[in-house]
Design a protein around this motif. Structure first.
Motif, PDB file in Angstrom:
ATOM      1  N   GLN A 105      -8.854   5.808   1.758  1.00  0.00           N
ATOM      2  CA  GLN A 105      -7.883   4.972   2.472  1.00  0.00           C
ATOM      3  C   GLN A 105      -6.504   5.002   1.835  1.00  0.00           C
ATOM      4  O   GLN A 105      -5.562   4.388   2.332  1.00  0.00           O
ATOM      5  CB  GLN A 105      -8.388   3.532   2.573  1.00  0.00           C
ATOM      6  CG  GLN A 105      -9.727   3.381   3.242  1.00  0.00           C
ATOM      7  CD  GLN A 105      -9.800   4.109   4.574  1.00  0.00           C
ATOM      8  OE1 GLN A 105      -8.953   3.924   5.427  1.00  0.00           O
ATOM      9  NE2 GLN A 105     -10.813   4.933   4.740  1.00  0.00           N
ATOM     10  N   VAL A 116     -12.293   3.570  -0.852  1.00  0.00           N
ATOM     11  CA  VAL A 116     -10.952   3.055  -1.116  1.00  0.00           C
ATOM     12  C   VAL A 116      -9.977   4.216  -1.370  1.00  0.00           C
ATOM     13  O   VAL A 116      -8.846   4.191  -0.885  1.00  0.00           O
ATOM     14  CB  VAL A 116     -10.994   2.062  -2.305  1.00  0.00           C
ATOM     15  CG1 VAL A 116      -9.605   1.693  -2.766  1.00  0.00           C
ATOM     16  CG2 VAL A 116     -11.769   0.823  -1.910  1.00  0.00           C
ATOM     17  N   TYR A 158      -5.608   4.066  -1.487  1.00  0.00           N
ATOM     18  CA  TYR A 158      -5.280   3.008  -2.434  1.00  0.00           C
ATOM     19  C   TYR A 158      -5.222   3.537  -3.863  1.00  0.00           C
ATOM     20  O   TYR A 158      -6.151   3.385  -4.638  1.00  0.00           O
ATOM     21  CB  TYR A 158      -6.297   1.872  -2.347  1.00  0.00           C
ATOM     22  CG  TYR A 158      -6.119   1.018  -1.129  1.00  0.00           C
ATOM     23  CD1 TYR A 158      -5.198  -0.008  -1.110  1.00  0.00           C
ATOM     24  CD2 TYR A 158      -6.876   1.261   0.005  1.00  0.00           C
ATOM     25  CE1 TYR A 158      -5.023  -0.792   0.021  1.00  0.00           C
ATOM     26  CE2 TYR A 158      -6.710   0.483   1.135  1.00  0.00           C
ATOM     27  CZ  TYR A 158      -5.789  -0.526   1.134  1.00  0.00           C
ATOM     28  OH  TYR A 158      -5.623  -1.302   2.245  1.00  0.00           O
ATOM     29  N   SER A 185      -3.331  -4.541   0.459  1.00  0.00           N
ATOM     30  CA  SER A 185      -3.830  -4.368   1.821  1.00  0.00           C
ATOM     31  C   SER A 185      -3.113  -5.316   2.768  1.00  0.00           C
ATOM     32  O   SER A 185      -2.931  -6.494   2.459  1.00  0.00           O
ATOM     33  CB  SER A 185      -5.338  -4.639   1.860  1.00  0.00           C
ATOM     34  OG  SER A 185      -5.800  -4.592   3.190  1.00  0.00           O
ATOM     35  N   PHE A 229      -8.488  -6.478  -2.649  1.00  0.00           N
ATOM     36  CA  PHE A 229      -7.654  -5.827  -1.638  1.00  0.00           C
ATOM     37  C   PHE A 229      -6.283  -6.482  -1.516  1.00  0.00           C
ATOM     38  O   PHE A 229      -5.302  -5.806  -1.221  1.00  0.00           O
ATOM     39  CB  PHE A 229      -8.380  -5.748  -0.295  1.00  0.00           C
ATOM     40  CG  PHE A 229      -9.406  -4.651  -0.283  1.00  0.00           C
ATOM     41  CD1 PHE A 229      -9.015  -3.319  -0.316  1.00  0.00           C
ATOM     42  CD2 PHE A 229     -10.754  -4.943  -0.273  1.00  0.00           C
ATOM     43  CE1 PHE A 229      -9.947  -2.298  -0.328  1.00  0.00           C
ATOM     44  CE2 PHE A 229     -11.700  -3.936  -0.285  1.00  0.00           C
ATOM     45  CZ  PHE A 229     -11.297  -2.600  -0.307  1.00  0.00           C
ATOM     46  N   ARG A 283     -14.963  -3.396   6.299  1.00  0.00           N
ATOM     47  CA  ARG A 283     -15.137  -1.936   6.326  1.00  0.00           C
ATOM     48  C   ARG A 283     -15.735  -1.437   5.006  1.00  0.00           C
ATOM     49  O   ARG A 283     -16.570  -0.540   5.007  1.00  0.00           O
ATOM     50  CB  ARG A 283     -13.805  -1.234   6.598  1.00  0.00           C
ATOM     51  CG  ARG A 283     -13.173  -1.575   7.934  1.00  0.00           C
ATOM     52  CD  ARG A 283     -14.087  -1.340   9.125  1.00  0.00           C
ATOM     53  NE  ARG A 283     -14.520   0.041   9.186  1.00  0.00           N
ATOM     54  CZ  ARG A 283     -15.632   0.456   9.795  1.00  0.00           C
ATOM     55  NH1 ARG A 283     -16.410  -0.392  10.419  1.00  0.00           N
ATOM     56  NH2 ARG A 283     -15.964   1.719   9.797  1.00  0.00           N
ATOM     57  N   SER A 284     -15.314  -2.018   3.902  1.00  0.00           N
ATOM     58  CA  SER A 284     -15.856  -1.623   2.595  1.00  0.00           C
ATOM     59  C   SER A 284     -17.348  -1.901   2.524  1.00  0.00           C
ATOM     60  O   SER A 284     -18.123  -1.069   2.046  1.00  0.00           O
ATOM     61  CB  SER A 284     -15.153  -2.384   1.469  1.00  0.00           C
ATOM     62  OG  SER A 284     -13.810  -2.022   1.393  1.00  0.00           O
ATOM     63  N   LYS A 313       0.815  -1.199   0.000  1.00  0.00           N
ATOM     64  CA  LYS A 313       0.000   0.000   0.000  1.00  0.00           C
ATOM     65  C   LYS A 313       0.856   1.260   0.000  1.00  0.00           C
ATOM     66  O   LYS A 313       0.446   2.282  -0.521  1.00  0.00           O
ATOM     67  CB  LYS A 313      -0.931  -0.012   1.203  1.00  0.00           C
ATOM     68  CG  LYS A 313      -1.861   1.154   1.260  1.00  0.00           C
ATOM     69  CD  LYS A 313      -2.740   1.070   2.475  1.00  0.00           C
ATOM     70  CE  LYS A 313      -3.483   2.364   2.654  1.00  0.00           C
ATOM     71  NZ  LYS A 313      -4.156   2.445   3.911  1.00  0.00           N
ATOM     72  N   TRP A 325     -10.283  -7.445   7.003  1.00  0.00           N
ATOM     73  CA  TRP A 325     -10.792  -6.276   7.722  1.00  0.00           C
ATOM     74  C   TRP A 325     -11.243  -5.205   6.735  1.00  0.00           C
ATOM     75  O   TRP A 325     -12.290  -4.595   6.909  1.00  0.00           O
ATOM     76  CB  TRP A 325      -9.702  -5.726   8.647  1.00  0.00           C
ATOM     77  CG  TRP A 325     -10.182  -4.596   9.505  1.00  0.00           C
ATOM     78  CD1 TRP A 325     -10.868  -4.687  10.681  1.00  0.00           C
ATOM     79  CD2 TRP A 325     -10.021  -3.200   9.247  1.00  0.00           C
ATOM     80  NE1 TRP A 325     -11.135  -3.439  11.166  1.00  0.00           N
ATOM     81  CE2 TRP A 325     -10.627  -2.499  10.303  1.00  0.00           C
ATOM     82  CE3 TRP A 325      -9.422  -2.478   8.221  1.00  0.00           C
ATOM     83  CZ2 TRP A 325     -10.656  -1.112  10.371  1.00  0.00           C
ATOM     84  CZ3 TRP A 325      -9.452  -1.098   8.287  1.00  0.00           C
ATOM     85  CH2 TRP A 325     -10.067  -0.427   9.353  1.00  0.00           C
ATOM     86  N   ARG A 326     -10.450  -5.000   5.693  1.00  0.00           N
ATOM     87  CA  ARG A 326     -10.784  -3.985   4.688  1.00  0.00           C
ATOM     88  C   ARG A 326     -12.086  -4.341   3.977  1.00  0.00           C
ATOM     89  O   ARG A 326     -12.899  -3.465   3.669  1.00  0.00           O
ATOM     90  CB  ARG A 326      -9.633  -3.850   3.694  1.00  0.00           C
ATOM     91  CG  ARG A 326      -9.734  -2.674   2.778  1.00  0.00           C
ATOM     92  CD  ARG A 326      -9.801  -1.341   3.449  1.00  0.00           C
ATOM     93  NE  ARG A 326      -8.598  -1.039   4.191  1.00  0.00           N
ATOM     94  CZ  ARG A 326      -8.540  -0.115   5.147  1.00  0.00           C
ATOM     95  NH1 ARG A 326      -9.600   0.587   5.473  1.00  0.00           N
ATOM     96  NH2 ARG A 326      -7.420   0.118   5.791  1.00  0.00           N
TER      97      ARG A 326
END
Length: 89
Positions: free
Chosen positions: A84, A81, A86, A47, A42, A56-57, A7, A52-53
């Motif tokens: 965050q 995204v 990305y 990621s 991800f 959350r998404s 990332k 976890w992502r």
């Protein structure tokens, strides 16, 4: 084998390119991204904690609460995204 890019490295993707990354992972062609498909995205985006992502998404972008991201919800997903960090330039 998915491409792994940490990332911390900016992929320099614009919103349309990021949408294309998500769309290409709709492997069954149903127009929705499942949790497994999101997990692969991800991972490709680098990621450190893709499960976890994904959670959350879904929390941020799954407007109808069906547990998937439909094409109509893709814009919200891309906004999340991008926030965050990305790869949006």
């Amino acid at each position: 084998m998915p491409l792994y890019v940490p990332k911390s490295i900016n992929l320099s993707l614009n919103e349309e390119q990021l949408k294309a990354v998500f769309r290409k992972h709709d492997v069954n062609g149903d127009g929705c991204l499942s949790k497994d498909e999101l997990m692969k995205v991800f991972r490709e985006l680098g990621s450190r904690n893709p499960s976890w992502r994904v959670r959350r998404s879904l929390h941020h972008a799954d407007g109808n609460g069906d547990g998937t991201i439909g094409l109509d919800e893709l814009d919200e997903l891309v906004k999340y995204v991008a926030k965050q960090g990305y790869g949006i330039n």
